[in-house]
Every structure is written in C-alpha cells, then in structure tokens.
Design a protein around this motif. Sequence first.
Motif, PDB file in Angstrom:
ATOM      1  N   ARG A  11      -9.914  -3.285   7.146  1.00 41.55           N
ATOM      2  CA  ARG A  11      -9.298  -4.589   7.414  1.00 41.55           C
ATOM      3  C   ARG A  11      -7.867  -4.442   7.924  1.00 41.55           C
ATOM      4  O   ARG A  11      -7.355  -5.321   8.601  1.00 41.55           O
ATOM      5  N   THR A  12      -7.201  -3.353   7.535  1.00 40.75           N
ATOM      6  CA  THR A  12      -5.771  -3.253   7.832  1.00 40.75           C
ATOM      7  C   THR A  12      -5.413  -2.129   8.789  1.00 40.75           C
ATOM      8  O   THR A  12      -4.335  -2.163   9.393  1.00 40.75           O
ATOM      9  N   ALA A  13      -6.266  -1.113   8.868  1.00 37.21           N
ATOM     10  CA  ALA A  13      -5.875   0.051   9.678  1.00 37.21           C
ATOM     11  C   ALA A  13      -6.963   0.437  10.663  1.00 37.21           C
ATOM     12  O   ALA A  13      -8.157   0.218  10.404  1.00 37.21           O
ATOM     13  N   SER A  14      -6.531   1.023  11.768  1.00 33.05           N
ATOM     14  CA  SER A  14      -7.495   1.453  12.794  1.00 33.05           C
ATOM     15  C   SER A  14      -8.233   2.713  12.319  1.00 33.05           C
ATOM     16  O   SER A  14      -7.809   3.361  11.352  1.00 33.05           O
ATOM     17  N   VAL A  15      -9.314   3.030  13.004  1.00 35.20           N
ATOM     18  CA  VAL A  15     -10.094   4.228  12.649  1.00 35.20           C
ATOM     19  C   VAL A  15      -9.188   5.455  12.709  1.00 35.20           C
ATOM     20  O   VAL A  15      -9.242   6.344  11.840  1.00 35.20           O
ATOM     21  N   LYS A  16      -8.310   5.486  13.730  1.00 35.76           N
ATOM     22  CA  LYS A  16      -7.442   6.648  13.926  1.00 35.76           C
ATOM     23  C   LYS A  16      -6.561   6.856  12.688  1.00 35.76           C
ATOM     24  O   LYS A  16      -6.450   7.972  12.166  1.00 35.76           O
ATOM     25  N   VAL A  17      -5.965   5.764  12.209  1.00 33.54           N
ATOM     26  CA  VAL A  17      -5.083   5.860  11.027  1.00 33.54           C
ATOM     27  C   VAL A  17      -5.910   6.260   9.804  1.00 33.54           C
ATOM     28  O   VAL A  17      -5.495   7.117   9.016  1.00 33.54           O
ATOM     29  N   ARG A  18      -7.078   5.655   9.670  1.00 33.17           N
ATOM     30  CA  ARG A  18      -7.925   5.959   8.495  1.00 33.17           C
ATOM     31  C   ARG A  18      -8.336   7.430   8.489  1.00 33.17           C
ATOM     32  O   ARG A  18      -8.381   8.065   7.453  1.00 33.17           O
ATOM     33  N   GLU A  19      -8.599   7.950   9.696  1.00 34.31           N
ATOM     34  CA  GLU A  19      -8.960   9.367   9.799  1.00 34.31           C
ATOM     35  C   GLU A  19      -7.788  10.259   9.379  1.00 34.31           C
ATOM     36  O   GLU A  19      -7.971  11.261   8.690  1.00 34.31           O
ATOM     37  N   GLN A  20      -6.578   9.852   9.770  1.00 35.63           N
ATOM     38  CA  GLN A  20      -5.388  10.652   9.430  1.00 35.63           C
ATOM     39  C   GLN A  20      -5.130  10.669   7.921  1.00 35.63           C
ATOM     40  O   GLN A  20      -4.670  11.655   7.369  1.00 35.63           O
ATOM     41  N   LEU A  21      -5.425   9.530   7.278  1.00 34.71           N
ATOM     42  CA  LEU A  21      -5.074   9.401   5.861  1.00 34.71           C
ATOM     43  C   LEU A  21      -6.234   9.725   4.906  1.00 34.71           C
ATOM     44  O   LEU A  21      -6.051   9.712   3.690  1.00 34.71           O
ATOM     45  N   ALA A  22      -7.395  10.015   5.476  1.00 38.35           N
ATOM     46  CA  ALA A  22      -8.568  10.261   4.623  1.00 38.35           C
ATOM     47  C   ALA A  22      -8.445  11.586   3.865  1.00 38.35           C
ATOM     48  O   ALA A  22      -7.824  12.537   4.340  1.00 38.35           O
ATOM     49  N   PHE A  23      -9.030  11.610   2.653  1.00 31.43           N
ATOM     50  CA  PHE A  23      -9.067  12.837   1.851  1.00 31.43           C
ATOM     51  C   PHE A  23     -10.518  13.304   1.803  1.00 31.43           C
ATOM     52  O   PHE A  23     -11.409  12.501   1.489  1.00 31.43           O
ATOM     53  N   SER A  24     -10.734  14.579   2.111  1.00 31.31           N
ATOM     54  CA  SER A  24     -12.107  15.102   2.014  1.00 31.31           C
ATOM     55  C   SER A  24     -12.428  15.299   0.531  1.00 31.31           C
ATOM     56  O   SER A  24     -11.499  15.392  -0.298  1.00 31.31           O
ATOM     57  N   PRO A  25     -13.721  15.371   0.168  1.00 33.69           N
ATOM     58  CA  PRO A  25     -14.058  15.548  -1.256  1.00 33.69           C
ATOM     59  C   PRO A  25     -13.364  16.763  -1.876  1.00 33.69           C
ATOM     60  O   PRO A  25     -13.012  16.745  -3.052  1.00 33.69           O
ATOM     61  N   ASN A  26     -13.131  17.803  -1.070  1.00 40.36           N
ATOM     62  CA  ASN A  26     -12.449  19.004  -1.608  1.00 40.36           C
ATOM     63  C   ASN A  26     -10.969  18.756  -1.833  1.00 40.36           C
ATOM     64  O   ASN A  26     -10.350  19.396  -2.695  1.00 40.36           O
ATOM     65  N   GLN A  27     -10.395  17.867  -1.028  1.00 42.34           N
ATOM     66  CA  GLN A  27      -8.949  17.617  -1.141  1.00 42.34           C
ATOM     67  C   GLN A  27      -8.601  16.715  -2.322  1.00 42.34           C
ATOM     68  O   GLN A  27      -7.473  16.734  -2.807  1.00 42.34           O
ATOM     69  N   VAL A  28      -9.568  15.903  -2.770  1.00 41.98           N
ATOM     70  CA  VAL A  28      -9.271  14.890  -3.793  1.00 41.98           C
ATOM     71  C   VAL A  28      -8.728  15.503  -5.091  1.00 41.98           C
ATOM     72  O   VAL A  28      -7.648  15.113  -5.557  1.00 41.98           O
ATOM     73  N   PRO A  29      -9.409  16.514  -5.708  1.00 34.74           N
ATOM     74  CA  PRO A  29      -8.864  17.064  -6.956  1.00 34.74           C
ATOM     75  C   PRO A  29      -7.467  17.656  -6.772  1.00 34.74           C
ATOM     76  O   PRO A  29      -6.593  17.501  -7.626  1.00 34.74           O
ATOM     77  N   GLY A  80       0.707  15.994   5.907  1.00 32.98           N
ATOM     78  CA  GLY A  80       1.652  16.518   6.897  1.00 32.98           C
ATOM     79  C   GLY A  80       2.120  15.455   7.868  1.00 32.98           C
ATOM     80  O   GLY A  80       2.338  15.736   9.044  1.00 32.98           O
ATOM     81  N   LEU A  81       2.268  14.223   7.377  1.00 33.56           N
ATOM     82  CA  LEU A  81       2.698  13.125   8.256  1.00 33.56           C
ATOM     83  C   LEU A  81       4.095  12.659   7.842  1.00 33.56           C
ATOM     84  O   LEU A  81       4.568  12.984   6.736  1.00 33.56           O
ATOM     85  N   ASN A  82       4.680  11.838   8.705  1.00 33.07           N
ATOM     86  CA  ASN A  82       5.975  11.267   8.381  1.00 33.07           C
ATOM     87  C   ASN A  82       5.740   9.939   7.655  1.00 33.07           C
ATOM     88  O   ASN A  82       5.043   9.069   8.176  1.00 33.07           O
ATOM     89  N   ALA A  83       6.325   9.759   6.474  1.00 32.51           N
ATOM     90  CA  ALA A  83       6.098   8.554   5.669  1.00 32.51           C
ATOM     91  C   ALA A  83       6.435   7.278   6.432  1.00 32.51           C
ATOM     92  O   ALA A  83       5.738   6.261   6.297  1.00 32.51           O
ATOM     93  N   ILE A  84       7.483   7.331   7.242  1.00 40.75           N
ATOM     94  CA  ILE A  84       7.897   6.120   7.985  1.00 40.75           C
ATOM     95  C   ILE A  84       6.796   5.674   8.948  1.00 40.75           C
ATOM     96  O   ILE A  84       6.556   4.482   9.134  1.00 40.75           O
ATOM     97  N   ASP A  85       6.088   6.659   9.502  1.00 45.25           N
ATOM     98  CA  ASP A  85       5.038   6.332  10.482  1.00 45.25           C
ATOM     99  C   ASP A  85       3.847   5.603   9.849  1.00 45.25           C
ATOM    100  O   ASP A  85       3.128   4.882  10.529  1.00 45.25           O
ATOM    101  N   VAL A  86       3.598   5.868   8.562  1.00 46.11           N
ATOM    102  CA  VAL A  86       2.395   5.275   7.950  1.00 46.11           C
ATOM    103  C   VAL A  86       2.714   4.172   6.931  1.00 46.11           C
ATOM    104  O   VAL A  86       1.803   3.507   6.427  1.00 46.11           O
ATOM    105  N   PHE A  87       4.020   3.976   6.644  1.00 52.53           N
ATOM    106  CA  PHE A  87       4.389   3.011   5.594  1.00 52.53           C
ATOM    107  C   PHE A  87       3.791   1.621   5.845  1.00 52.53           C
ATOM    108  O   PHE A  87       3.220   1.001   4.952  1.00 52.53           O
ATOM    109  N   GLU A  88       3.877   1.158   7.074  1.00 53.84           N
ATOM    110  CA  GLU A  88       3.381  -0.188   7.415  1.00 53.84           C
ATOM    111  C   GLU A  88       1.857  -0.288   7.350  1.00 53.84           C
ATOM    112  O   GLU A  88       1.303  -1.377   7.239  1.00 53.84           O
ATOM    113  N   GLU A  89       1.200   0.852   7.436  1.00 54.99           N
ATOM    114  CA  GLU A  89      -0.273   0.855   7.445  1.00 54.99           C
ATOM    115  C   GLU A  89      -0.866   0.758   6.043  1.00 54.99           C
ATOM    116  O   GLU A  89      -2.046   0.466   5.880  1.00 54.99           O
TER     117      GLU A  89
END
Lengths: 423, 283
Positions: A11-29, A80-89
Amino acid sequence: MNLRIIGCSHRTASVKVREQLAFSPNQVPEALSQLQTRYPGTEAVLLSTCNRMELYIATDEQDHSPSHHDVVEFIAQFHGLNAIDVFEELYERTGEQAIRHLFNVAASLDSMVVGEAQILSQVKKAYELARQGNHAGTFMHTAFQRAIKVARRITSETAIHEKHVSIPSVAVADFARQIFERFDDKCVLVAGAGEMAEETLIYLKAEGANDVRILNRSLERAEALAESHGGRALPWEQLLQELAHADLVVSATSASEPIVNRESLAHVQQHRSDRPIFILDLAVPRNFAPDAGNLPGVYLYSIDDLKDVCESNRKQREAELPKAHRIIEDEAQDFLADLHHRSTGPTIRRLRNLTSELKQAEVERLFNKLDDLSDRQREEIERAFDRVVNKILHPPLESLRAEASKDTHHGLLDALKRLFKLQ
Amino acid sequence: MLWLISGHQLTVSEISTFCIAASYLVALVLEAIRPLWLARARYFLALSFLVAGIVAHLLYLAFVARGAMFSGQGVFVSWADWSLIAALLLVGAATGLMIKRPQNTVAVFLLPMVLVLIGVAELCKEMEPFKGEAIASWGFVHGLALLIGTVSVGLGFSTGIMYLIQSNRLKNKKGPSSGLRLPSLEWLQRFNREALLLSAILLGIGVASGVILGAQPGKELSPTDPAILSSSMMFLWIVGACIFEVVYQPARQGKKVAYVTLANFVFLVLVLTLVLYSGHAGE
C-alpha cells in the motif's frame, strides 16, 4: 507494554523499495539478534513477505523503546542503505493502532488480495522464528497468539476466504471442480510454458493431477516446466493427437491466431466419443476459436469468462469486510482492556501486600494485648480486619479497573503509587 | 418432532402421513432457501427435520405392519404402503447424499418426488389391498423388484435433471453460486449410469417374476393387459438403452445418459398409472 511497528507494504511502497528492504528467511534470525544486542530488553518479530516488511517491537518501558528513527536506521544499516533514503517509505504504528494493524494483517484484511490464506501462515512463521531465537517475550506471545485466533475467527465467521479471486484459482476451483470429481485420474494437457500456464499447473498439481503433458513450440521450455512441476514434455506437433487423450486443457501460448478451430476440435471430439473436455483458454488473443465451445461435451472458457467470476468473487469478499472489521474492533478492544488490566496488576499486588502487612501487624499487636482470647474469637477478629481492608480497597480498585478498561488509568495509577508510597 | 422428544406412548393415529410430509416439506424449504441463508445452522436444521421425518416414517410403517399382522392380512400389501416404502427409500438416499455431500444441493431434487409419493399413498389409502399370489413369494419378489426399480428410476431422473442444469450452467460460463451448488458432471454421469443399470436389472427381475406368477396353474394373465404390456415395453426400452450405451461409446457421455433417465421416468409414470388403474396388482 509499548508496541511499535515500523515497516512498509504494497500500500505504501513500490516493489523496488520492498525488494530493497525485504529480509530473506536466513536473514531474519540474524537481524533480530542484532536488534536485541543493540536494544537489550526489546521483544521483536520480523515479518517479511513479497508484499510487506514489518518489524514489530515491544518494550516494557517507553523510555527504553527504540524510536522510529532508531529502527529505520537499523533496517537501513542492515541492508546497506542510507536511512534518509528510506525514512519516508517506512510507516510507524504504535499502541492500539499497532494492535489493530497486526490483527488486520494476520486476518488478511491488509493484503493485496483481501482474504488470501497465505499471510496467516507467514505471520505464524515470523512469530515462530522469533520464538525459537528467544526474541519474542510474554507480550509478543500474547499479541501474536491473539492475532492468529482473530484470523481464525474471521475465517470461520465470515465468507471472506471462501471465494477465489485469481484467474488460475477460479479456473480450477470454481470451474474444473464442477466438471471433474477428482484430478488424479485425469489427463491434463498444458499448451504453452509461460507464467499463466505454470500458475494454473501449480493449482492442478495441488488438486492431485498426476498425468500432465506439456507442449510448447520451444521443447526446451516445455521440458523445463515439466522438470520443475512434474509432467511430460512433448513436441508441439502432437497437439491434436494429445487433445484426443486430454480431459483438461490449459492453453496459454502467445500465438497470434487460434491454434485450434471448431473443425479440428470437432474431429478430435469424434475420436474422443464426445467425452467431456474442459478447456481453459488463458491466452490473449485466444488459442481456441470461440465457436468451438458450442460443440457437445466441450466446456471452453476464455480469460474473460473467468475474469467476470473473479470480479464477482472479489466483490463478495469485499461485502464481507465490514463484518470482518467489526470482529477486529471487538477483539482489539477486548485485547487492549485485558492488556490494561494486566498493567495495573503489579500496583494492585503491591497495594494488597502493603495493606495485608499493616493488617497483620495490627492484628498481632491486638492479640498480644488480649492474650485470653479463644481461637474462635481470634479468627473472628482477623476476619473483621480483612473485611475492613477489603471494604476500604474495593472502591479505589474498582475505579482503577474501570479506568483501565478505557486506558485512562495512568493518572489514577500514579496517584495510588504516590498516596500509598508504593515502590 | 415434539412428540418424538416428549417420548410419550405413540399411537398410529398420532403419526399421520401429514406429519411425515410436513417434516420433509420443512427440510425441502430449508434446502431451497440456501441462497438466502448460508449458515451451517440451516443445514443442521434441515437434516434434523429429515431425520425426524424418517423416524416418524419408520414408526408409521411399523404400526401399519403390526396392524396388518393382527388383522391377518399380509404386511405392506397395498398401493399406499408401496408408495410409502418407495418414499422412505428415496428420502433415505436424499439424507445419505446430504450427509456425504453437505456442500451440494441434492435434496431439493429428491424431496419433491418423496412428497409426491406420500401424496399418492394418501390418494390410494382407500384402495383394496393386493390379494392372492400378489402377496405370496413370487408376488413379493415381483413387487419388491419393481419397488426398488422405481426408486432407482426416480434417483436417475433427479440426477439426470441435475446433470442437465449443471451442464447448461457450465456451457453458459456460470460459476458456482453459493445457493445452487450441484455435484460435478463426472459424479452425476456416474450416478446416472449406475441408476440406469440398476433399474434395468430390477425391472428385469420384476418382469421375470411376473411371468413366473402368470405361468402358475389357474392363473390367466392376459398379455394384452395394459399393465403387463406397458411394463414389458418399459423393460425392453431400458434394456435397449443399456445395450446402446455399452455398444455405442458416445451414448455413455454427458447429456445422452441424462436424457435416457428422464425418458425412463416418464415411461415409469405412465406404466404406474396403467398398473394402478387396471387393477393389475389386485389380481
């Protein structure tokens, strides 16, 4: 207890942003461990699907809770992203809003396809991962178990999950199931090896289809599909021959003209002795000539026929939304009232301990002075003291409970602590 | 239902065919309003009325049998009893299907036939009971085979109707509606064929036992008797349909079997009417 959700969704973010911020099952723990190292005493659950990424955080005290900014920075750093770039998302939900959001997500009311069943298992899996790594504490257990219960209640009390809304699921569940009783003894012919053919094949396999034959102009692609989902790849030239064997046909090729016309299908039907054939023509432009559907025993459906049912099903699901929202509201109110009651528990316990100690001291002092009392008289005196204490405590505790159910108890709780010098 | 719950001593006068029919009618209405009331409560209520009706139906037949035994008559030897037993078998099939396939609307197609049979029983109440050989061993086989054969034709008729409706809906690209959810075409076709074969076998037994009955000494049943003539023609028609189905493969598929079972039913109604008015059973 403070609950906070930081995340993004379809509802709030594009696929591109969601892909950047997604955690794989291995990354979650790993992410949850890092978060707890950085903010000790924090309970956390991380839900990451293709349509949403949400980090649920709970702390005992507001002061110890990482802020919106802290969490965004943590997520950005992890990727590995810049917080300012994703804060609004990334949105934030806190307190009651967060509880309602969790219930809505688990019940699939916030999903891209409202009512889809997959999200509940994803929520369960996220909670289970957090529980296994000891990242979820008492609050998260209570909140997630309640969310799962609410989702199940909505499933059983509304028809929101009953109707299928995707083309392949409608094709199989709403149409093929009306023609065939079972699929394990049917011959399924798939013409084409694209996404739509593959998705429909997945549904048919789930229904038990065993005998699957895949034809495609590129035999390699047919072989790849047969390899990944089970089935036999056959040369394109055998199409009409295979049609004579098939019970169910899924056609989704990119041919610009019909690959089967009425005459050739009539000829095939003669060989089949008019045995019913179910044809799902999911291609645009159509692979089967529309008039072929008039032949006896031929049940031909184009993507437009299925779209109408999808749309009608979607509307029926939406019609169930108010009922589902009412359940969410009832459950959220109940959960919050319970939560607020629990938050007054330690203070009430301390107050009761204090009055009990005072009573006990006074009773003992009195018994020392009146040493010729019988056991029965002692018992009566002790009971009288208990009654006085309970009668004094009853009105303030009732008021506290009433305020707690409305979440307006903080002032009263504070006053009690100060008046009785409760630590 | 109330008198079943209260558990007081029942008499046959307290259970009338009206009570039985009323229970089935309520169940039919509850099934028919499925589009308006989807809740599971409706299903269980309909099932409860069916079961209550069946219990009352069984009790009623038990009272009738006991009365016949006391009066020295044979048991179930009238058109009224025959119709009531056929109705009971049909309602048993409807209840079984409703339990086995709760998602499907099947009872709506079977219960009207049950109500018609109860109505026939009521109309034939005053008719003379069967006599002589009609109630002896071959007569019993003759009547029983034709009774079950009739039920089988009735089941084939209702699944045939369901097949044609379902096929028509699918041809017109209509998705499943919550209100009218019929079984799959594959199931209906199989059920239809089985009903056709069963009715052929049973009617065959019925006709054969009728021939044996007619050949007994002192018996002079005329081959021009309209009842004998029509039932023999019906039997030949069903055997012909079965042979055609086995030999010619397309006849096994889809609507053709459904049309055959519909024709069987029309034939059956005709035969039963002739049998009823010719006084054949009484002979």
